[in-house]
Design a protein around this motif. Structure first.
Motif, short mmCIF file in Angstrom:
data_model
loop_
_atom_site.label_atom_id
_atom_site.label_comp_id
_atom_site.label_asym_id
_atom_site.label_seq_id
_atom_site.Cartn_x
_atom_site.Cartn_y
_atom_site.Cartn_z
N VAL A 256 31.24 62.79 38.17
CA VAL A 256 31.00 61.87 37.19
C VAL A 256 30.36 60.67 38.17
O VAL A 256 30.74 60.06 39.06
N THR A 257 29.18 60.20 37.78
CA THR A 257 28.19 59.28 38.28
C THR A 257 28.01 58.04 37.38
O THR A 257 28.03 58.27 36.33
N HIS A 258 27.77 57.05 38.26
CA HIS A 258 27.47 55.62 37.61
C HIS A 258 25.92 55.37 38.03
O HIS A 258 25.67 55.47 39.32
N THR A 259 25.33 54.63 37.00
CA THR A 259 23.93 54.47 37.45
C THR A 259 23.86 53.10 37.06
O THR A 259 23.99 52.61 36.00
N LEU B 271 25.25 55.37 42.05
CA LEU B 271 26.16 54.78 43.03
C LEU B 271 26.96 55.92 43.82
O LEU B 271 27.45 55.65 45.02
N GLU B 272 26.92 57.05 43.24
CA GLU B 272 27.59 58.19 44.05
C GLU B 272 26.52 59.16 44.93
O GLU B 272 26.90 60.29 45.31
N ALA B 273 25.49 58.67 44.98
CA ALA B 273 24.42 59.23 45.59
C ALA B 273 24.61 59.76 47.04
O ALA B 273 24.56 60.97 47.38
N SER B 274 25.54 58.87 47.93
CA SER B 274 25.94 59.23 49.22
C SER B 274 26.93 60.42 49.00
O SER B 274 26.95 61.37 49.93
N ALA B 275 27.63 60.54 48.19
CA ALA B 275 28.84 61.58 47.99
C ALA B 275 27.93 62.89 47.51
O ALA B 275 28.35 63.94 47.90
N VAL B 276 26.97 62.68 46.89
CA VAL B 276 26.25 63.90 46.33
C VAL B 276 25.52 64.48 47.65
O VAL B 276 25.55 65.74 47.83
N ARG B 277 25.05 63.72 48.38
CA ARG B 277 24.47 64.16 49.59
C ARG B 277 25.50 64.84 50.77
O ARG B 277 25.26 65.64 51.35
N ASP B 278 26.67 64.20 50.72
CA ASP B 278 27.87 65.06 51.57
C ASP B 278 28.19 66.18 50.99
O ASP B 278 28.44 67.01 51.69
N LEU B 279 28.30 66.34 49.81
CA LEU B 279 28.51 67.71 48.89
C LEU B 279 27.56 68.86 49.26
O LEU B 279 28.03 69.64 49.64
N LEU B 280 26.38 68.41 49.30
CA LEU B 280 25.25 69.10 49.57
C LEU B 280 25.30 69.68 50.96
O LEU B 280 25.29 70.90 51.46
N ALA B 281 25.75 68.61 51.95
CA ALA B 281 25.56 69.24 53.36
C ALA B 281 26.84 70.16 53.70
O ALA B 281 26.75 70.81 54.57
N ASP B 282 27.94 70.15 52.82
CA ASP B 282 29.03 71.03 52.83
C ASP B 282 28.84 72.38 52.08
O ASP B 282 29.79 73.14 52.12
N ALA C 85 17.39 61.35 37.48
CA ALA C 85 17.22 62.69 38.43
C ALA C 85 16.12 62.29 39.43
O ALA C 85 16.36 62.59 40.61
N ALA C 86 15.02 61.54 39.13
CA ALA C 86 14.17 61.52 39.98
C ALA C 86 14.63 60.31 41.24
O ALA C 86 14.21 60.64 42.28
N LEU C 87 15.09 59.55 40.79
CA LEU C 87 15.65 58.48 41.65
C LEU C 87 16.75 58.99 42.68
O LEU C 87 16.82 58.88 44.09
N LEU C 88 17.76 59.81 42.07
CA LEU C 88 18.54 60.56 43.11
C LEU C 88 17.87 61.54 43.88
O LEU C 88 18.22 61.67 44.97
N ALA C 89 16.74 62.34 43.33
CA ALA C 89 16.12 63.31 44.20
C ALA C 89 15.61 62.61 45.60
O ALA C 89 15.53 63.05 46.62
N ALA C 90 14.97 61.43 44.99
CA ALA C 90 14.34 60.52 46.35
C ALA C 90 15.31 60.14 47.24
O ALA C 90 15.28 60.20 48.57
N TYR C 91 16.61 59.85 46.78
CA TYR C 91 17.69 59.44 47.87
C TYR C 91 18.20 60.71 48.50
O TYR C 91 18.34 60.51 49.87
N LEU C 92 17.99 61.86 48.00
CA LEU C 92 18.55 62.76 48.89
C LEU C 92 17.39 63.44 49.53
O LEU C 92 17.73 64.44 50.15
N ASP C 93 16.12 62.87 49.56
CA ASP C 93 15.17 63.51 50.53
C ASP C 93 14.69 64.99 50.04
O ASP C 93 14.62 65.77 50.84
N ALA C 94 14.92 65.17 48.56
CA ALA C 94 14.64 66.46 48.05
C ALA C 94 13.13 66.80 48.29
O ALA C 94 12.24 66.09 48.14
#
Length: 249
Positions: A72-75, A105-116, A152-161
């Motif tokens: 669940v994410t908060h924007t 707000l959970e973008a860093s958690a998404v990045r951590d999940l990807l790294a895992d 989606a585009a905002l999150l993708a940019a944060y993730l350096d997709a």
């Protein structure tokens, strides 16, 4: 390749079945091809949790042994967003303009999940829209919905997709012609895309995809939900890529 896939509302099945299995298989093909995958999806905010659950279950079945999780994410949006203003006519019950997202707000958690090695399914319906109260900085949920494609585009940019894919019910973006059938767009730059007069229903999505390519230097694609890998491989869909850098003469 790190890829964020956004599933448009018209491509998201509203129940279990063959359509959902086909969508999950399409996403699984990206992972088997070596993509590091995060998923977001559109649709009504109130249906985000059931839709996320369906996606997680279908993806887990398609990817045995791989961790798939719903988040669940908060924007965060701005308190002065015009979409938060009450309608001028109190009797106006028409659809509200989507809120403009500023942060997931959970973008860093998404990045951590990807790294895992986990596949995160997140930002359902654009995420829960919140504002920060002046002075205290406390988060408060607000009525309305954040624009899912922009989120989606905002999150993708944060993730350096490296790639941002929009999965829809259509095979391509189509440019209208004065005579005959619309022309499918295959491989274009943001500049070339801006010169095409697209139908109103897809022009906003095309603008978001083109802006992502311009800002990040990555690629973006719009294409069929049942062949996400084909968009990247350019066998289907519309691929938007950066314009080549001009070399000095």
């Amino acid at each position: 390749m790190r890829t964020l896939v956004h599933i448009a509302a018209d491509a998201l099945p509203d129940h279990d079945g063959e359509g959902l299995d086909m969508l999950a298989a399409s996403l699984a093909d990206l992972i088997r091809d070596g993509h590091e995958l995060a998923v977001t999806y559109a649709g009504p905010a109130e249906a985000a949790a059931p839709a996320g659950s369906r996606l997680v279950r279908a993806l887990s079945d398609a990817l045995p042994g791989r961790h798939v999780t719903a988040l669940v994410t908060h924007t965060e949006v701005r308190a002065h967003d015009p979409a938060l203003r009450p309608p001028a006519d109190p009797a106006d019950s028409g659809p509200r303009t989507a809120l403009h997202p500023y942060a997931v707000l959970e973008a860093s958690a998404v990045r951590d999940l990807l790294a895992d090695g986990t596949v995160p399914v997140c930002a359902g319906g654009g995420g829960v829209p919140v504002i920060r109260e002046p002075g205290t900085g406390r988060l408060r949920a607000v009525a309305g919905a954040a624009d899912p494609a922009r989120t989606a585009a905002l999150l993708a940019a944060y993730l350096d997709a490296d790639a941002l894919l929009f999965l829809t019910s259509a095979t391509h973006l189509f440019a209208p012609r004065s005579h005959g059938r619309p022309r499918p767009l295959l491989r274009v730059t943001p500049e070339e895309l801006s010169a095409v007069r697209l139908p109103e229903g897809v022009s906003a999505l095309a603008d978001i995809a083109a802006d992502y390519v311009t800002r990040t230097g990555g690629i973006a694609g719009v294409g069929p939900a049942d062949n996400a890998l084909g968009i990247v491989r350019e066998t289907t869909g519309t691929l938007i890529h950066p314009a080549p850098v001009a070399r000095p003469a």
